[in-house]
Motif scaffolding. Sequence first.
Motif, PDB file in Angstrom:
ATOM      1  N   HIS A   1       6.477  10.003   1.941  1.00 15.57           N
ATOM      2  CA  HIS A   1       5.571   8.802   1.532  1.00 15.57           C
ATOM      3  C   HIS A   1       6.631   7.443   1.525  1.00 15.57           C
ATOM      4  CE1 HIS A   1       8.480  10.624  -1.459  1.00 15.57           C
ATOM      5  NE2 HIS A   1       8.397   9.220  -2.092  1.00 15.57           N
TER       6      HIS A   1
ATOM      7  N   TYR B   1       2.092  13.539  -5.453  1.00 16.93           N
ATOM      8  CA  TYR B   1       2.403  14.292  -4.182  1.00 16.93           C
ATOM      9  C   TYR B   1       4.003  14.938  -4.607  1.00 16.93           C
ATOM     10  CZ  TYR B   1       4.768   9.714  -3.868  1.00 16.93           C
ATOM     11  OH  TYR B   1       5.640   8.571  -4.318  1.00 16.93           O
TER      12      TYR B   1
ATOM     13  N   ILE C   1       2.034   4.825   1.229  1.00 16.42           N
ATOM     14  CA  ILE C   1       1.665   5.710   2.411  1.00 16.42           C
ATOM     15  C   ILE C   1       2.069   6.996   1.845  1.00 16.42           C
ATOM     16  CG2 ILE C   1       2.746   6.067   4.649  1.00 16.42           C
ATOM     17  CD1 ILE C   1       1.351   3.364   4.380  1.00 16.42           C
TER      18      ILE C   1
ATOM     19  N   GLU D   1       0.884  -1.128  -0.132  1.00 15.63           N
ATOM     20  CA  GLU D   1       0.071   0.010   0.013  1.00 15.63           C
ATOM     21  C   GLU D   1       0.787   0.880  -0.062  1.00 15.63           C
ATOM     22  OE1 GLU D   1      -2.030  -0.810   3.570  1.00 15.63           O
ATOM     23  OE2 GLU D   1      -3.444  -2.192   2.681  1.00 15.63           O
TER      24      GLU D   1
ATOM     25  N   ASN E   1       1.380   9.800   6.124  1.00 16.68           N
ATOM     26  CA  ASN E   1       0.811   8.988   7.069  1.00 16.68           C
ATOM     27  C   ASN E   1      -0.295   8.268   6.928  1.00 16.68           C
ATOM     28  OD1 ASN E   1       3.034   9.227   8.816  1.00 16.68           O
ATOM     29  ND2 ASN E   1       2.167  11.265   9.504  1.00 16.68           N
ATOM     30  N   ARG E   2      -1.041   8.450   5.727  1.00 14.74           N
ATOM     31  CA  ARG E   2      -2.247   7.798   5.321  1.00 14.74           C
ATOM     32  C   ARG E   2      -1.822   6.437   4.353  1.00 14.74           C
ATOM     33  NH1 ARG E   2      -6.182  10.991   2.089  1.00 14.74           N
ATOM     34  NH2 ARG E   2      -7.206   8.956   2.129  1.00 14.74           N
ATOM     35  N   SER E   3      -2.384   5.300   4.605  1.00 18.76           N
ATOM     36  CA  SER E   3      -2.353   4.049   3.862  1.00 18.76           C
ATOM     37  C   SER E   3      -3.274   4.378   2.730  1.00 18.76           C
ATOM     38  CB  SER E   3      -2.655   2.876   4.635  1.00 18.76           C
ATOM     39  OG  SER E   3      -2.175   1.708   4.005  1.00 18.76           O
ATOM     40  N   LEU E   4      -2.676   3.998   1.478  1.00 14.39           N
ATOM     41  CA  LEU E   4      -3.707   4.053   0.412  1.00 14.39           C
ATOM     42  C   LEU E   4      -3.536   2.679  -0.421  1.00 14.39           C
ATOM     43  CD1 LEU E   4      -2.946   7.760  -0.599  1.00 14.39           C
ATOM     44  CD2 LEU E   4      -4.700   6.983   0.552  1.00 14.39           C
TER      45      LEU E   4
END
Length: 135
Positions: free
Chosen positions: A114, A108, A92, A90, A95-98
């Motif tokens: 990341h 980004y 990152i 996934e 700090n968000r897992s996508l």
Amino acid sequence: MLSKHKNLLTATHCDELLSEFTKEEFEKYWTHINSQLTEDFELIYVRILKYTKGCEVEVHQDVYAQFVQETGDTSMIIALTDQDVYEGGESIVMNRSLKQKKGDSIYYSYDTMHGVTPVTKGIRYVVNLRLKSVK
């Protein structure tokens, strides 16, 4: 510059570079992708990357020769693999897992934190586009 960046990623993160494209080789795809973006970008280069079991990218900022990239440098990741053929892997971003579906993209700036979580099963393929913001 590209070879330094490629070697840094390959040696450190175990993603495998499968192919590189020049701007000209990728132009017909870039025209379609760029028409769907809300910002204007110049395409710098394109790479196809392969992540096998155990591969990950620790959370980091992209750097070149120990300096953060110029303002406006952007990375776009387009998923080439359906979610059901691999586990983990996934993206990152901040700090968000996508978890991306095949065809999904995220982008980004290079100074954004990341990474990629470890692939635990299967193989993950992505297209990585390096872009420069056009203002």
